[in-house]
Each structure stands twice: as C-alpha cells, then as structure tokens.
Design a protein around this motif. Structure first.
Motif, short mmCIF file in Angstrom:
data_model
loop_
_atom_site.label_atom_id
_atom_site.label_comp_id
_atom_site.label_asym_id
_atom_site.label_seq_id
_atom_site.Cartn_x
_atom_site.Cartn_y
_atom_site.Cartn_z
N SER A 78 52.87 37.02 24.08
CA SER A 78 51.99 37.63 23.09
C SER A 78 52.77 38.01 21.83
N TYR A 79 54.04 38.44 22.02
CA TYR A 79 54.93 38.67 20.86
C TYR A 79 55.07 37.38 20.06
N ALA A 80 55.39 36.28 20.76
CA ALA A 80 55.67 35.01 20.10
C ALA A 80 54.43 34.49 19.36
N GLU A 81 53.25 34.67 19.94
CA GLU A 81 52.03 34.20 19.28
C GLU A 81 51.76 34.96 17.99
N LYS A 82 52.04 36.26 18.01
CA LYS A 82 51.89 37.03 16.78
C LYS A 82 52.96 36.63 15.76
N ALA A 83 54.15 36.30 16.25
CA ALA A 83 55.21 35.85 15.35
C ALA A 83 54.81 34.56 14.64
N TYR A 84 54.22 33.63 15.39
CA TYR A 84 53.77 32.36 14.79
C TYR A 84 52.69 32.64 13.74
N ALA A 85 51.78 33.54 14.06
CA ALA A 85 50.69 33.86 13.13
C ALA A 85 51.23 34.46 11.84
N VAL A 86 52.21 35.34 11.92
CA VAL A 86 52.79 35.96 10.73
C VAL A 86 53.45 34.89 9.85
N TYR A 122 59.89 37.20 17.18
CA TYR A 122 60.44 36.21 18.11
C TYR A 122 61.66 36.77 18.83
N GLU A 123 62.48 37.52 18.13
CA GLU A 123 63.67 38.12 18.75
C GLU A 123 63.27 39.09 19.85
N LYS A 124 62.19 39.84 19.64
CA LYS A 124 61.71 40.75 20.68
C LYS A 124 61.26 39.97 21.92
N ALA A 125 60.56 38.85 21.66
CA ALA A 125 60.13 38.02 22.79
C ALA A 125 61.34 37.44 23.53
N LEU A 126 62.34 36.99 22.80
CA LEU A 126 63.55 36.43 23.42
C LEU A 126 64.34 37.49 24.16
N THR A 127 64.33 38.71 23.65
CA THR A 127 65.02 39.80 24.35
C THR A 127 64.38 40.06 25.70
N MET A 128 63.06 40.05 25.76
CA MET A 128 62.37 40.23 27.04
C MET A 128 62.69 39.08 27.99
N GLU A 129 62.77 37.86 27.44
CA GLU A 129 63.08 36.70 28.27
C GLU A 129 64.50 36.81 28.84
N GLY A 142 61.28 33.68 34.50
CA GLY A 142 61.09 34.01 33.09
C GLY A 142 60.21 32.99 32.37
N VAL A 143 60.32 33.01 31.06
CA VAL A 143 59.55 32.09 30.23
C VAL A 143 60.09 30.68 30.42
N SER A 144 59.21 29.70 30.34
CA SER A 144 59.63 28.32 30.57
C SER A 144 60.58 27.85 29.48
N VAL A 145 61.39 26.85 29.84
CA VAL A 145 62.34 26.27 28.88
C VAL A 145 61.61 25.69 27.68
N GLU A 146 60.43 25.10 27.91
CA GLU A 146 59.67 24.49 26.83
C GLU A 146 59.21 25.54 25.83
N ASP A 147 58.76 26.70 26.32
CA ASP A 147 58.31 27.76 25.41
C ASP A 147 59.47 28.31 24.60
N VAL A 148 60.61 28.54 25.25
CA VAL A 148 61.78 29.07 24.53
C VAL A 148 62.22 28.08 23.46
N ALA A 149 62.23 26.78 23.78
CA ALA A 149 62.60 25.76 22.81
C ALA A 149 61.62 25.76 21.63
N ALA A 150 60.34 25.93 21.91
CA ALA A 150 59.33 25.98 20.84
C ALA A 150 59.54 27.19 19.96
N TRP A 151 59.91 28.34 20.56
CA TRP A 151 60.19 29.53 19.76
C TRP A 151 61.40 29.29 18.85
N HIS A 152 62.45 28.70 19.42
CA HIS A 152 63.64 28.43 18.61
C HIS A 152 63.31 27.50 17.44
N PHE A 153 62.45 26.53 17.69
CA PHE A 153 62.09 25.59 16.63
C PHE A 153 61.38 26.30 15.48
#
Length: 970
Positions: A161-169, A190-197, A207-218
């Motif tokens: 949910s953190y990451a989705e709001k980050a994308y929206a911003v 995104y950093e908050k989401a990665l900290t939780m991961e 934890g969060v899937s590798v695909e989601d983490v890679a998408a966040w990094h992108f």
C-alpha cells in the motif's frame, strides 16, 4: 467552519492524515483505521484537491494518460494495480463534472479491477468502503470493512500500500514541470515499503515478491532520472547531479533481478536513455559516477555508445508491443547521435508493422519531429544565404500526417504544440511572410489548446513557439506577452533566446509608437533579463541603435546606471554615426556617475549591481546635503540670517546641478538637482530640462522646434534668478539666446508674480507631454507669516510659513507626479467584461515593492491579452480623495479583488488592513495571488489558511487567474 467531505471527514482531518498507510490512531481495537487507506482522500495527491469545474481539462488529460498506460501495456503487476487505483481517483473527480458517465469506467469499476488481481488490496478496499459510504450502502461497506480487517495487519500488504501511494505521487497531476518534490516524496514512500520488506526478511517471514521489489526499484530509478533531467535544466551543482545519476543507475541495475522479460526490457531501455545524458565529472579524478565505478557490467555500456543498451533491451523481446516501443526509442536515439537515416528507417519499420496501433504514438511523434527539424534547418540555411537545393513543403506535409496520427493517440500539450508549429511553418514562406491565413489561425488555436493542457502553461518552449507564430502573424503585442511567459517559466539561465526575441519585438513596437509606458515596460524586462540570465551579450541589438539609445537614456534617467552603461557600451560601435556620437557622450557621463558613486559613501544605492559592489548614489548624497542645509535654515525667518550662515549658492549652476529657488530672500534653495539631456530623433536635437528631488522623481521641460524657436546643445548653462519675487530658470548657450521657464508659453513650468497686497503666488506645473499636468500653488503672506497651499488634488491647506514646509510639499508633489504621470500605465480596455454592472473586472491590491511587476507583467497580461478591465491605484484613483475611500470604492466597483501576496505585502500594515476589509465585506470576491513559493508556517501561509488550495492563483499560472476571473463574470 471546516469543510466536510461525503463521508463526514473535515478538511483538517484529511490534512492531518498521515502519509503512511499505517496510522497509530485506529478507529477500533481490532485493526488499523480503514480511512487511512486508499487514494480518494489522500491529501498528498493533487488529483484529490481538484475542485469541481476548475481544471477539468487537466484532469481529463491525466485520465487519458493513465488509460494510455494500460493500452501500452504495464511491465509489472505493481504498475497495473497502481494505474487502476489512480484511474479510480480520476473517475471519481470526473463524475462530479460530467452528467453522463460510462458504466465501464466508474470508480467502482476500476477498484473492482484491482480486487480481481489482488483480492486483499488494502488501498482498493479503503476506497471502495469510502464509495459505499457515500452511497449509504452500509451493507456493502460493512462487508468491505470485514475483508479489510482480515488482511489489514499483514505487513506485506501494508508495504504494497505504501508502494502504490508512492507510484501515485510520482505520476500525479503536474503542478510545475520544473519541480521534483513529488519524485522525492515518491521515493521516500518507496523507502518505507522497502524498509518493511527488509524487516520481514530479517525475521525470516515470507516477504514481498522479487518481482514487486524489482518493480519498485525501477520506478525509483525513473524518479531519480527525472530529478536528474530537471537538475540539468535548473543548473544544480554538478556534484549533486552526479550523485543523483549514480543512484538512478544503481536502482536500475537492482531492477534487473526481475525474472520478467517485460520489466528487463524496460530497464535496459531506461538505462540507455539515462546514459545518453552523461554528467560531467569535475575535479574528483574519477572516470565514472557513483555506483557505476564499482559495477563492471554497467561500465562497458557507459563507455560504449548508449545505443548498445537499446540493443540489449531488444534481446528481451523478439516480437510484440514491447519490442515496438523499445525500437521507437532506439530510432530516436539514433537520430540524437547524428544517424538520422538509420533512425528514420527504424521508426518507419515500427510504424509499418502496425500503423493504427495506439502504442505507436511515440514512433509517429519522433518521425514527425525529425522531418520538422530537417525542414527548419533548410529554412535557416536559406535565410543565411547558404547554397541549398530547391525544396518544397512535401517534407513538412509528411510531418503533418505523422503529427495528426500522433495527436489522435496522445492528446498532450507537447503534441498539440508540435502540430501547431507544423501548421505555422506551412502558412509562411522563407521570409516569414504569411501566405495561408487559414493555416496560421489554425496554428494559433492549436497553441492555445496546448497551453490549456496539463503542464502546457509551464512550458517555456510552447510559449516561445506560440510567440513566434503571433509575431509572424503581425500580432506583436500578443507576441510580447508570450515571450514574457516563456522567460518567466525558463529555468535555464543560459538560454537567452527568449530575451532576444522579446527585446526585438519591443523595439519593433517602440519604433511604431514612441510611448513612455512602453519604454517603462521595456526597461523593466531589460533589467529582469539581465539579472536572470548569465553572460548575456547584447551586441546583436546594435542594429536597433535608435531604440536601444532611447532605452539607455531612459535607464539613465531612472538612475539605473549599470544597465544604461551596457546599452551605451554596445552603441559606441554602432554604424549610425549620430547614434554612435550620442552614445559615446552618454557613456562618458554614465561612467563618471558610476565612478563618483563608487567613491562616495552615500545612503542610497545606485542599482542592483552597485549594491553588490557596496556602491552608493552620488545624487542621493547631494540631495541629503541640500536637505541638511535647508533644515539648518528652516528655523530662521527670511532676511534674518547671521553673517556666518552658509547656504548653497543659487545664482548659477553648472549643467550637472541646479539649485531651484523658491520665493523668499533670494538665497535659500531646496534640495533639487537639474540635469540636461540631449536626445536625437530623425536628426532633430531636443533639449530637456530635468528637475529632480532625489534622482528618481523628475519633471521635464523640453524645448524643441515645435514649442520654441531656440535649440540648445549639451554645453548650455543654467541660471536661476529671483527678481521682484519672480522666480525664473534660464537655459542659455550664450548671453543672448535664452529659454526662460517663466515665459508665457505651453511649456512654462514655473510662474510667479506679486499681488497688490504684497503677497507672493507661486505655481509649479509639471507635465511630461503637455496634457497630463500636475499643479502645486503656494501663496505666501509675509504680513501674517502664513503659507496657503493648493495641492494637486484640489485640496487647500494653511500653515505657518517655513522653508522646510515648502520643501516637504514640493517633494510630495514630485513623488506624486512620478507615480501618477511618469509611471502611469495606459488604459487599454474601455468596457468591463462582467455582466454584474461592475465598472471593473478586477482591482489589484499590492505593496509598493511589487508595483513594477503589477504594472509591467500583470496588467499587460490581464488587460491587453485577456481583455479584462482592471483598476490600479496609480492610474484609476481620483486625486484628492482619501486613499481609504478610493480603495473602498474600487472594491465596490470591481467584480474581483486580487491581492498580490508576498512577504513584503504581509509586512505592510496598510495592505493587511485592506485584506481584512475585503474579507469582512459582503459581496467582495477575493482572489489571493501567490507571488512565489511559500512555507505554510510563514506569514503568507498564515493568510492562506482560510482559503482552499484551488482558490489560490499560483505564480505564473495565468490560466488559473483567468478561470477565477471568469467565475465571477455572471
């Protein structure tokens, strides 16, 4: 009272909602509060702050962009879900504006699409619960909340949910194209989401899937790349830019851990785009930016042509839309690296593979741009006289066909502007003469449409291209306004083309109508641009010698010495011998004044440049000396001075200084100086007598062939004499030829005479054109030692006579003349547009520090371009009436009152009083105009607490100002 939304939350509660998805406050003991999730009430999104019918066009554009993202295809599940959530917000806002709505594109539709992919998505459940509560569907809302509470404590879902709001911003409606605050905020989320991961990984939990983490990094890498691009434009320090470049490369490389070929292709394409703009690493001794120095795999691509990255991206996709998208980017970069033939070949291959596919909009755009650039290059070569092969507009016709296709697929500000420029080029010939009226009109309509789109009003390139089109069409006044907008939006201090375009257009207008208000406006923008841009070379203005000389003289008269010097320095090598001779004389005079200013330690500063050098104004110090001498004599009665008293000599004055006498003992003077200036117009020499109280407030008496048989040169002398109570100022080249200001003529500026009762009447008449005059009359009765003053506004006052009181009245009159006549802008609109019977469409309240901006930026925009009738105090107030009455009547007679809010405004007690009066007066529509960015805790921020964000008019957002004014027309 705070406004409430449809689910009962106040605006203050929304503002205090935490950015995080997990709040310490809970609505109940069994889990987190559901209203803290979702995007519909997320106060960090500009989408959620768009008011009904205010910016519908921008909202619709953002909606179309998001829909296009779905059509182009999403490279990750994270992107797909985030886009659906944002579409739900857009649909919710659009629903308020549209009576008709598509059943397949409602807010509920997009939220259910999210839940089809992720049944326990917290943001979708939060927004859906919000929608059901609006519809009073408590049963559906309760079921939605039940599902939410079952999953709300899952840290994986919270991180998402953190990451989705980050994308929206990061993909929110743009408020300014030159601001990267939203990209930084996005990366923080995104950093908050990665900290939780990372915390989950340390605890050994799933934890969060590798695909989601890679998408966040992108997406984080994309954010840093955009920040880097903005830094290049705004000229941030190279060290900071290099660090951001390295962070983007590091995040892209981390995203390559994905197993998805779609995402990998996107990443390699993004790396290629990043490496096309390598930073310059200075003074560090390093060859590579941060991270790349430790990554050998990226070093080989960094050293080689970035095109290798696109070839690597194409390896991930043999067929399908991803390969077409990457090929289009590859083709454009080939053109950027001077391989235009290969670039066109690749773009044509992409388009021919599927001509009607909306995903090919970028390929159409690039091919159209390459052809348009090629045509413009041929025009430039022909204009320079270079040998070029015969050509027609067939190349431009091909560009037009591609641009029309692109606009159908992508209705953005840039694409509308590209299409408009093609119509502009088709309408003119190589000499920039309009041949097709219909095409030029269509081009102007398309430019207006481009500015109305999201970000269009903040793009200097669009303003510039529209201005050039207007200029070719003969609308030079409108072109000036567009060049101004381009300069205001420009962040690159080295891009001086808009400054040159603006001044050339100003010179053309001044050559047609030698108007004082136009000269004032020209001087303001000349100084602004000289300060805004670095290393400005104005040598190209030599061809406008007469106009530049007039500008220099005007700046010299305003005591802007450093700016005047730049004008004269250029003209000393002018081909026009008359202009060249005059410029040399004025340059020598200006340099003398500057040298004196540097040597003197005076109280006032010459101008911005002299302030930086701790220089002081020579004229200011002279004026102070005169004031001190007058004050010493003020307590003594006329004719009762002691032998030891020293007063300034009043009998004669040189051409640089003239004491002005008033009736009395024939010796006392006031603190005024006189200057002689010789201007040249078509070979006619005009001599001006200029009296000044402080070097700024002046009046001029001019002798030329129309009003006097005498003409004088710069070597003329001044005499001030007093004979039988008659004050006269004489301008003379010899003892025989004189010009007496007491003469009974149209240009007489001082008249005095003795009455039968031994009283002395003295009238001072100030005029700059023989029509706009200001009179100040003194009546001195030596029997009663009284002074009767008839003020310029018609009021009469009586007081004990003293030299100081006379000086004070004269100083006020000179200042009043400067404000009401010399700076008085012309009235350009006769009738107001509003239908409410108001005399004015708007009344502007501003502090003195912002006066030049109001007169030479705001008024030309609102009156000359947008055709609103305005009211400003220095032009429209009735002389002699109390200032508060003038202000009250202006508010009463105006459809809107615009307050120019700046730090200087809030520190001005009178301005604050007017603001309070307007807020407390029924029927007054207040429009706050923000001059610059403000801190919510600052004094400006405190004033704006009572206003909703959509009711602000932000600096440079003239579209918002126009909408606000139109809202109160009926």
């Amino acid at each position: 009272m705070a406004a409430t939304d449809n689910i009962g939350r106040t605006s203050s509660q929304l503002d205090n909602t935490s950015v995080s998805c997990v709040s310490d406050e809970t609505s109940c003991s069994d889990g987190p509060a559901i209203h803290n999730y979702g995007l519909l009430g997320y106060d960090q999104l500009a989408l959620c702050n768009i008011q009904k019918r205010k910016v519908y066009d921008q909202l619709k554009t953002r909606y179309d962009i998001l829909k296009r993202s779905l059509n182009d295809g999403c490279s990750s599940q994270h992107q797909l879900v985030s886009v659906y959530l944002m579409l739900a917000v857009c649909a919710d806002q659009l629903k308020r504006d549209e009576d008709e709505e598509d059943e397949d594109e409602t807010t509920e539709y997009f939220l259910n699409k999210v839940l089809e992919n992720e049944p326990n998505n917290l943001n979708a459940l939060g927004d859906l619960h919000n929608i059901y509560m609006k519809h009073y569907d408590t049963k559906a809302a309760g079921k939605c909340k039940e599902t939410f509470l079952e999953s709300a404590n899952d840290p994986v879902l919270q991180a998402k949910s953190y990451a989705e709001k980050a994308y929206a911003v990061a993909h929110d409606v743009h408020t300014c194209t030159r601001s990267y605050d939203r990209y930084r905020k996005s990366n923080e989320l995104y950093e908050k989401a990665l900290t939780m991961e990372r915390d989950l990984a340390k605890s050994g939990k799933a934890g969060v899937s590798v695909e989601d983490v890679a998408a966040w990094h992108f997406v984080m890498g994309e954010n840093y790349r955009r920040i880097y691009n903005i830094m290049m434009i705004t000229e941030k320090p190279s060290r900071e830019r290099t660090d951001v470049f390295g962070k983007a490369a590091e995040l892209y490389f981390s995203a390559l851990n994905s197993n998805s070929s779609l995402l990998k292709g996107e990443v390699w394409s993004a790396i290629g785009t990043l490496f096309c703009k390598k930073p310059k690493i200075r003074g560090t001794g390093q060859k590579y930016p941060q991270f790349i120095a430790t990554c050998r795999e990226l070093q080989c691509f960094y050293d080689a042509l970035p095109l290798e990255c696109f070839r690597k991206a194409l390896e991930q996709h043999e067929n399908g839309w991803p390969s077409l998208k990457i090929k289009a980017q590859y083709g454009w970069q080939c053109h950027q690296f001077n391989d235009t033939t290969e670039g066109l070949r690749i773009l044509t291959e992409v388009i021919d593979s599927d001509p009607d596919n909306p995903k090919n909009w970028f390929a159409y755009s690039c091919r159209s741009k390459i052809r348009r650039i090629a045509y413009k290059k041929m025009l430039e070569d022909k204009a320079k006289g270079h040998h070029t092969p015969d050509f027609d507009k067939s190349l431009l016709q091909k560009a037009l066909a591609d641009s029309l296709k692109c606009v159908k697929m992508n209705k953005s500000a840039l694409e509308y502007a590209n299409l408009a420029e093609i119509h502009h080029l088709l309408a003119i010939n190589s000499q920039h003469q309009v041949e097709e009226e219909g095409l030029i009109k269509k081009a102007l309509k398309l430019f207006a449409k481009a500015e109305a789109c999201q970000d269009g009003v903040f793009r200097p390139d669009i303003h510039q291209r529209r201005a050039l089109c207007l200029r070719d069409n003969g609308d030079h006044r409108q072109a000036v306004e567009q060049f101004k907008r381009a300069i205001e939006c420009e962040s690159n201090s080295k891009y001086v083309h808009n400054f040159f375009y603006l001044m050339e257009t100003f010179f053309h207008l001044y050559n047609l109508q030698k108007d004082m208000s136009l000269l004032n406006e020209m001087a303001y923008w000349f100084k602004k641009c000289i300060d805004q841009y670095t290393s400005v070379n104005i040598e190209k203005f030599k061809k406008n010698g007469t106009e530049l000389l007039a500008l220099g003289e005007h700046l010299l008269g305003r005591n802007d010495l450093m700016y005047a010097k730049r004008c004269f320095s250029v003209l000393k090598n002018c081909s026009n011998e008359i202009v060249k001779l005059e410029a040399k004389k004025l340059l020598a005079k200006t340099q003398k004044l500057i040298k004196e200013a540097k040597d003197m330690s005076a109280a006032s500063v010459v101008d911005e440049h002299c302030r930086k050098e701790d220089s002081r104004s020579t004229l200011g110090s002279k004026c102070e000396d005169h004031r001190e001498s007058v004050c010493e004599c003020a307590t003594k009665e006329p004719g009762n001075k002691e032998d030891g008293d020293k007063v300034p000599a009043a009998a004669t004055a040189n051409k640089d200084e003239l004491p002005v006498q008033l009736p009395g003992d024939g010796e006392d003077t006031i603190g005024a100086t006189a200057d002689i200036g010789v201007s040249t117009d078509a070979g006619c020499v005009m001599t001006s007598l200029q009296l000044s109280q402080d070097g700024k407030n002046t009046f001029n008496t001019t002798a030329d062939s129309d009003v006097s048989s005498l003409q004088f040169s710069a070597d003329a002398t001044f005499d001030a004499t007093l004979d039988s109570g008659i004050l006269s100022l004489q301008l003379s080249e010899d003892e025989k030829n004189t010009f007496n200001t007491t003469a009974d003529s149209d240009v007489s500026s001082l008249q005095s005479f003795d009455n039968d009762n031994n009283t002395v009447d003295e009238t001072l008449q100030l005029s700059n054109d023989g029509q706009n005059t200001i009179n100040l009359s003194f009546k001195i009765d030596p029997n009663t030692n009284s002074l009767t003053v008839l003020h310029p506004d018609g009021a009469e006052s009586e007081e004990p006579y003293s030299r100081k009181s006379v000086e004070v009245h004269l100083h006020r009159t000179l200042s009043h003349f400067d404000e009401t006549v010399m700076k008085k802008p012309e009235v350009t609109i006769e009738h107001a547009r509003n239908k409410r019977g108001k005399k004015y469409d708007f009344y502007v309240v501003y502090c003195p520090e912002d006066e030049e901006w109001v007169l030479y930026v705001m008024l030309p925009k609102l009156e000359e371009e947008l055709k609103f009738k305005g009211c400003v105090g220095c032009r429209d107030f009735i002389a002699g009436k109390q200032i508060l009455k003038n202000c009250s009547e202006a508010m009463k007679n105006s459809a809107h009152v615009i307050f120019i809010l700046s730090e200087d405004f809030v520190n001005d007690a009178f301005c604050e009083r007017l603001l309070n009066q307007a807020q407390c007066t029924k029927g007054v529509n207040v429009i706050p105009f923000i001059m610059d960015k403000y801190d919510e805790e600052s004094s400006v921020g405190e004033i704006l607490v009572g206003y909703e964000k959509a009711h602000y008019c932000k600096y440079l957002d003239w579209n918002q100002v126009e909408r606000s004014l139109l809202a109160g027309m009926q």
